[in-house]
Scaffold this motif. Structure first.
Motif, mmCIF file in Angstrom:
data_model
loop_
_atom_site.group_PDB
_atom_site.id
_atom_site.type_symbol
_atom_site.label_atom_id
_atom_site.label_comp_id
_atom_site.label_asym_id
_atom_site.label_seq_id
_atom_site.Cartn_x
_atom_site.Cartn_y
_atom_site.Cartn_z
ATOM 1 N N ASP A 146 -2.466 -2.900 -2.685
ATOM 2 C CA ASP A 146 -1.861 -3.866 -3.599
ATOM 3 C C ASP A 146 -2.365 -5.294 -3.384
ATOM 4 O O ASP A 146 -2.960 -5.619 -2.350
ATOM 5 C CB ASP A 146 -0.343 -3.818 -3.431
ATOM 6 N N LYS A 147 -2.079 -6.117 -4.378
ATOM 7 C CA LYS A 147 -2.467 -7.527 -4.391
ATOM 8 C C LYS A 147 -2.117 -8.196 -3.063
ATOM 9 O O LYS A 147 -1.014 -8.045 -2.542
ATOM 10 C CB LYS A 147 -1.761 -8.242 -5.535
ATOM 11 N N ARG A 197 -3.231 3.661 -2.990
ATOM 12 C CA ARG A 197 -3.176 2.477 -3.835
ATOM 13 C C ARG A 197 -2.905 1.299 -2.920
ATOM 14 O O ARG A 197 -1.893 1.254 -2.223
ATOM 15 C CB ARG A 197 -2.044 2.575 -4.864
ATOM 16 N N MET A 234 0.839 -1.168 0.000
ATOM 17 C CA MET A 234 0.000 0.000 0.000
ATOM 18 C C MET A 234 0.884 1.231 0.000
ATOM 19 O O MET A 234 1.925 1.253 0.636
ATOM 20 C CB MET A 234 -0.902 -0.013 1.238
ATOM 21 N N ASP A 235 0.424 2.223 -0.745
ATOM 22 C CA ASP A 235 1.093 3.511 -0.725
ATOM 23 C C ASP A 235 0.017 4.571 -0.866
ATOM 24 O O ASP A 235 -1.064 4.294 -1.413
ATOM 25 C CB ASP A 235 2.102 3.613 -1.870
ATOM 26 N N GLN A 271 -5.874 -1.959 5.678
ATOM 27 C CA GLN A 271 -5.154 -0.839 5.086
ATOM 28 C C GLN A 271 -5.825 0.501 5.407
ATOM 29 O O GLN A 271 -5.135 1.496 5.669
ATOM 30 C CB GLN A 271 -5.019 -1.023 3.571
ATOM 31 N N GLU A 300 -7.964 1.378 -5.746
ATOM 32 C CA GLU A 300 -7.708 2.815 -5.778
ATOM 33 C C GLU A 300 -8.731 3.483 -4.881
ATOM 34 O O GLU A 300 -9.931 3.385 -5.120
ATOM 35 C CB GLU A 300 -7.819 3.340 -7.199
ATOM 36 N N THR A 303 -5.477 -4.471 -7.605
ATOM 37 C CA THR A 303 -5.249 -3.184 -6.961
ATOM 38 C C THR A 303 -6.562 -2.641 -6.431
ATOM 39 O O THR A 303 -7.634 -3.112 -6.825
ATOM 40 C CB THR A 303 -4.609 -2.165 -7.935
ATOM 41 N N GLU A 343 -3.363 -7.596 -0.119
ATOM 42 C CA GLU A 343 -3.669 -6.792 1.066
ATOM 43 C C GLU A 343 -5.170 -6.817 1.349
ATOM 44 O O GLU A 343 -5.989 -6.950 0.438
ATOM 45 C CB GLU A 343 -3.191 -5.349 0.874
#
Length: 139
Positions: free
Chosen positions: A15-16, A13, A1-2, A23, A114, A112, A18
Motif C-alpha cells: 500500500d501507499k 498487495r 500490506m496484505d 515488505q 501487486e 499500490t 510502504e
C-alpha cells in the motif's frame, strides 16, 4: 500490506507509503521463505536503483522522485549465511514514457504494488565473491 498464500504462490498487495524491500522481507520471514522468485507491478513516487560497475566493484545509485509506474520488478528471495537475502531489479516509467531501472535499493509505493511470489522448494545460499565483487549463488 496484505497477502494470501495459495500453495507455493503468494499474492501480495502493498500500500501507499510502504517501502517494497521492507515488505518483501516481512513476507519472507513470516512465511519462512528460503527460495523464491518475485515479480510485481504498481506505482512508486520515490525509488533508488543502481548499476554495478564491474571494474570498480561498486554500485552507482540513481535516485528518482515523481510519478512512476513500475514497468517490471523481478528477482529472487534466498539466503546468505542462512539469513534473509533479496535481490530485485526494477524498471519504472514516467509520464513521458522514459524508463529508468537497475538493482533495486529502495522504492516507496505511491498507490499500490501487486506482487506475486513463487516459493520454490529448496534452498540456495549466497557467498561474496571477492574477484567479481558480488554476492553469488552457492550450490
Amino acid at each position: 500490506m496484505d497477502y494470501r498464500r495459495f500453495g507455493n504462490t503468494i499474492i501480495a498487495r502493498m500500500d501507499k507509503g510502504e517501502e517494497i524491500l521492507e515488505q518483501v522481507k516481512e513476507i519472507a520471514l513470516r512465511e519462512k521463505i528460503s527460495l523464491a522468485s518475485v515479480q510485481a507491478l504498481g506505482a512508486v513516487d520515490q525509488f533508488t536503483v543502481g548499476v554495478f560497475k564491474t571494474e570498480e566493484k561498486e554500485y552507482l545509485a540513481n535516485e528518482f522522485q515523481g510519478s512512476f509506474e513500475i514497468v517490471s520488478l523481478t528477482g529472487t528471495i534466498n539466503t546468505m549465511h542462512d539469513e534473509f537475502y533479496c535481490h530485485l531489479h526494477m524498471s519504472a516509467g514516467n509520464e513521458k514514457g522514459e524508463v529508468f531501472g537497475g538493482h533495486l535499493n529502495r522504492a516507496v509505493i505511491s498507490a499500490t504494488c501487486e506482487m506475486v511470489i513463487h516459493v520454490i522448494d529448496g534452498k540456495v545460499d549466497r557467498y561474496h565473491d571477492e574477484e567479481i565483487g558480488l554476492n553469488l549463488f552457492r550450490f
